[in-house]
Design an enzyme around this catalytic site. Structure first.
Site, PDB file in Angstrom:
ATOM      1  N   SER A 118      16.927  34.336  36.648  1.00 16.49           N
ATOM      2  CA  SER A 118      16.003  35.236  37.342  1.00 16.49           C
ATOM      3  C   SER A 118      16.328  36.698  37.074  1.00 16.49           C
ATOM      4  CB  SER A 118      16.056  34.989  38.850  1.00 16.49           C
ATOM      5  OG  SER A 118      15.626  33.685  39.157  1.00 16.49           O
ATOM      6  N   SER A 150      23.711  32.706  41.615  1.00 18.42           N
ATOM      7  CA  SER A 150      24.602  31.994  42.530  1.00 18.42           C
ATOM      8  C   SER A 150      26.027  31.954  41.999  1.00 18.42           C
ATOM      9  CB  SER A 150      24.104  30.556  42.735  1.00 18.42           C
ATOM     10  OG  SER A 150      22.805  30.546  43.267  1.00 18.42           O
ATOM     11  N   GLU A 234      18.260  19.893  37.071  1.00 17.68           N
ATOM     12  CA  GLU A 234      18.630  20.551  38.319  1.00 17.68           C
ATOM     13  C   GLU A 234      18.361  19.689  39.542  1.00 17.68           C
ATOM     14  OE1 GLU A 234      18.272  25.055  40.150  1.00 17.68           O
ATOM     15  OE2 GLU A 234      16.784  24.348  38.731  1.00 17.68           O
TER      16      GLU A 234
END
Length: 385
Positions: A118, A150, A234
């Site tokens: 992102s 993250s 994912e």
């Protein structure tokens, strides 16, 4: 797929449960815990190619391990991005040299990873990536910014989606690079303080960071194909472990409703029953789709289902507590003025569930275009949130 647990699976589950009971309570910091898991052979259970993992396990045994881990109260994983995202991607698209270099340290819990996808202005719209990588001899120089990364503050490496063709648009000209994080002056990590007061997410700035040319995965210009493949990994076995955690949270909300007397309200009772029934449906849907491949819409359907469910659970947690939900746990102190209990954390963190990992709008667009075959949105609106 007939998804049932055999006697061998249950024996594996019992072994996992006993090991976790003996080791989880004494876990030190998260990095040390990863090494403990690796040494005992619990990382890389699903890596069936090349012998890079520790021990091999069937799909049902992987589910048993994930569920027992969630039930055990063991520390949150720092290595799951390397184990569950990078490793399957390298097994599918990496070279023999890349697999030999990167998979053993992940299996040992020695190297931690983060995901550089992102960006500001291109959150769920990966085709809008602007982070640039320029080839200079045997290296690439990476310049740009990644957002909502993250565990970047703990990571040793980052797999980064970059644009290597400056004249390209959308999903063309993208390259998947493996970038070391220990580059002072070239890689800067800034934690993002969240509503919960914690900082699992980060901004990452690349200012001429170096990545070796041999650490391109899938070839220059092949980044879109690799990135889409990774997103398919994912939502795998870890989804069932996530649902085990959801069930524990739901039990906590039910106890709170009983203790506060909110359960006497028929509307509250109805919502509690709905949450329980919907969680059962989530599990059955995950089991149904886990052994299937090539289903382009399954990950998006799963994300839509669990994100909305979890967000509604957080709202219900505040409803059953009433006005007391606005008060932090005692005792308050100036040194820790922003403490939250488990249900308050659930409510605040779940506000982001329908945004991170691909917003609800993006998931619906994927289903509409790739599964239902509906006309694509005009280019100017793709990725809008």
């Amino acid at each position: 797929m007939d998804f049932g647990f055999t006697a061998e699976d249950e024996a594996f589950r019992e072994e996992a449960r006993e090991w976790l009971a003996a080791h989880a309570d004494g876990a030190a910091d998260r990095r040390t815990w990863e090494r403990t898991l690796g040494k005992a052979g619990w990382i890389g259970l699903g890596w069936t190619r090349g012998g890079y993992g520790n021990r091999t396990a069937t799909l049902t045994q992987q589910v048993a391990w994930a569920e027992e881990y969630a039930r055990s109260g063991a520390p949150p994983r720092s290595g799951h991005i390397g184990e569950n995202l990078l490793a399957p991607t390298l097994l599918a698209h990496g070279s023999d040299e890349q697999r030999a270099r990167f998979l053993p340290p992940v299996a040992a819990g020695e190297e931690l990873w983060c995901q550089g996808y992102s960006e500001p202005g291109a959150g769920s719209d990966l085709a809008g990536v602007r982070t640039a990588a320029v080839r200079e001899g045997s290296y690439y120089r990476v310049t740009g910014q990644k957002l909502w990364t993250s565990l970047a503050h703990e990571a040793d490496w980052c797999f980064v989606l970059t644009r290597t063709d400056p004249g390209s648009r959308r999903h063309h000209g993208l390259t998947f690079l493996l970038v070391p994080m220990d580059q002072p002056g070239r890689v800067e990590v800034r934690p993002i303080r969240q509503l919960t007061g914690t900082s699992e997410f980060n901004e990452v700035f690349f200012d001429g960071a170096r990545a070796r040319a041999e650490h391109v995965v899938g070839g220059e210009g092949g980044g879109w194909r690799v990135a889409m493949s990774l997103l398919g990994f994912e939502r795998g076995v870890s989804t069932l472990a996530q649902q085990t955690g959801f069930a524990q949270e739901l039990e906590r909300v039910v106890r709170e409703a009983v203790e506060s007397g909110a359960v006497r309200d028929p509307v509250v009772r109805d919502r509690l029953v709905r949450q329980w029934a919907e969680l059962r449906v989530l599990r059955w849907n995950s089991l149904r789709t886990l052994g299937r491949s090539g289903d382009a819409g399954a990950p998006s359907v799963a994300k839509l289902l669990w994100a909305g469910w979890h967000q509604r659970l957080g709202e219900l947690a505040m409803l059953v507590r009433g006005a007391a939900a606005t008060v932090g746990p005692a005792p308050w102190s100036a040194a820790a003025p922003y403490e939250l209990d488990a249900l308050q954390h659930l409510f605040l963190f779940s506000r982001a569930d329908t945004i991170y990992g691909g917003s609800d709008q993006i998931q619906r667009t994927i289903i509409a275009e790739r599964v239902l075959g509906l006309p694509r949105e005009p280019k100017g609106r793709q990725g809008a949130v």
